[in-house]
Design a protein around this motif. Structure first.
Motif, short mmCIF file in Angstrom:
data_model
loop_
_atom_site.label_atom_id
_atom_site.label_comp_id
_atom_site.label_asym_id
_atom_site.label_seq_id
_atom_site.Cartn_x
_atom_site.Cartn_y
_atom_site.Cartn_z
N UNK A 28 0.65 -1.24 0.00
CA UNK A 28 -0.01 0.04 -0.06
C UNK A 28 0.73 1.23 0.07
N UNK A 29 1.78 1.19 0.98
CA UNK A 29 2.65 2.38 0.95
C UNK A 29 3.66 2.78 -0.39
N UNK A 30 3.77 1.55 -1.08
CA UNK A 30 4.66 1.45 -2.39
C UNK A 30 3.71 2.18 -3.45
N UNK A 31 2.31 1.78 -3.43
CA UNK A 31 1.43 2.10 -4.51
C UNK A 31 1.15 3.57 -4.35
N UNK A 32 0.90 4.00 -2.95
CA UNK A 32 0.30 5.63 -2.86
C UNK A 32 1.54 6.41 -2.71
N UNK A 33 2.67 6.07 -2.13
CA UNK A 33 3.69 6.92 -1.94
C UNK A 33 4.84 7.20 -2.94
N UNK A 34 5.14 5.97 -3.28
CA UNK A 34 6.46 5.89 -4.15
C UNK A 34 6.28 5.68 -5.49
N UNK A 35 5.30 4.75 -6.09
CA UNK A 35 5.01 4.67 -7.44
C UNK A 35 4.68 5.76 -8.09
N UNK A 36 3.74 6.73 -7.67
CA UNK A 36 3.50 7.88 -8.55
C UNK A 36 4.69 8.87 -8.80
N UNK A 37 5.54 9.26 -7.83
CA UNK A 37 6.52 10.09 -8.18
C UNK A 37 7.73 9.47 -8.92
N UNK A 38 7.70 8.05 -8.75
CA UNK A 38 8.66 7.25 -9.53
C UNK A 38 8.16 7.13 -11.12
N UNK A 39 6.96 7.09 -11.25
CA UNK A 39 6.36 6.85 -12.70
C UNK A 39 6.57 8.28 -13.47
N UNK A 40 6.37 9.40 -12.86
CA UNK A 40 6.39 10.74 -13.31
C UNK A 40 7.79 10.87 -13.53
N UNK A 41 8.70 10.45 -12.73
CA UNK A 41 10.12 10.91 -13.18
C UNK A 41 10.88 10.00 -14.09
N UNK A 42 10.33 8.78 -14.39
CA UNK A 42 10.69 7.92 -15.44
C UNK A 42 10.08 8.46 -16.82
N UNK A 43 8.97 8.97 -16.81
CA UNK A 43 8.17 9.30 -17.94
C UNK A 43 8.93 10.78 -18.48
N UNK A 44 9.07 11.75 -17.27
CA UNK A 44 9.92 13.00 -17.83
C UNK A 44 11.23 12.56 -18.28
N UNK A 45 11.91 11.72 -17.82
CA UNK A 45 13.21 11.34 -18.30
C UNK A 45 13.35 11.00 -19.59
N UNK A 46 12.48 9.88 -19.73
CA UNK A 46 12.07 9.59 -21.26
C UNK A 46 11.86 10.53 -22.26
N UNK A 47 10.78 11.27 -21.76
CA UNK A 47 10.55 12.32 -22.74
C UNK A 47 11.61 13.50 -22.97
N UNK A 48 12.18 13.78 -21.94
CA UNK A 48 13.30 14.77 -21.93
C UNK A 48 14.58 14.34 -22.65
N UNK A 49 14.85 13.27 -23.00
CA UNK A 49 16.07 12.76 -23.27
C UNK A 49 16.54 13.45 -24.59
#
Length: 105
Positions: A72-93
């Motif tokens: 639950x903690x991973x799903x609510x606290x860690x996954x959303x910022x991690x997903x945004x970071x990965x997407x922004x790094x891929x789009x910004x490369x």
């Protein structure tokens, strides 16, 4: 290279802390979320206590409870910022033209 090793993990730690703080403040300030969070924690805690005291070996029950809390903690606290970071790094490369987007001076 230092960006990948130091800056991005540090930013993720800050984002995870901010999202945890947001959930804490939201569960205190918003009456609907406070009732939902309070009821869920109350029922969950007493269900866990009842299951632990009624079992001969409470080890697997407690282990499963900690695993569920971690998920639950991973799903609510860690996954959303991690997903945004990965997407922004891929789009910004790189853009298809080979220049970084947005253009850097």
């Amino acid at each position: 290279m230092i960006r990948w090793l130091l800056l991005i993990p540090f930013a993720l730690l800050i984002a995870i802390g901010v999202s945890g703080t947001f959930f804490l403040i939201a569960s205190i300030v918003d009456p609907a979320m406070a009732v939902l969070t309070g009821d869920a924690l109350f029922v969950g805690f007493w269900s866990l206590v009842d299951a632990v005291f009624s079992a001969e070996d409470p080890g697997p029950i407690v282990e499963d409870a900690f695993l569920a809390i971690g998920r639950i903690m991973f799903t609510l606290l860690i996954f959303p910022p991690l997903l945004i970071a990965v997407i922004s790094e891929v789009l910004g490369m790189r853009s298809p033209s080979g220049t970084p987007w947005p253009p850097r001076c």
